[in-house]
Design a protein around this motif. Structure first.
Motif: not given
Ligand SMILES: [Zn+2]
Length: 60
Positions: A5-14, A19-26, A55-60
């Motif tokens: 699992e990796e931390l992901h973000l959804i771009c607020k523009s497109c 994948p988040s540049p910052v990763q950490m375990p759940r 709150a914008d980060y999620f694991f996927a």
């Protein structure tokens, strides 16, 4: 725990996921102080930087 699992973000523009540049375990992420209040990252798809809160980060 699924270690793939990796931390992901959804771009607020497109609206694309990246994948988040910052990763950490759940377990670390779930701690209240794990993530700074704001981080600014440029989307790899459209290049537009936005601030992302925990709150914008999620694991996927
Ligand atoms: Zn984008």
């Amino acid at each position: 725990m699924n270690i793939s699992e990796e931390l992901h973000l959804i771009c607020k523009s497109c609206g694309k996921r990246f994948p988040s540049p910052v990763q950490m375990p759940r377990e670390a992420f779930d701690k209240p102080a794990a993530m700074p209040g704001t981080n600014s990252y440029a989307c790899p798809h459209c290049g537009v930087p936005h601030h992302y809160a925990k709150a914008d980060y999620f694991f996927a």
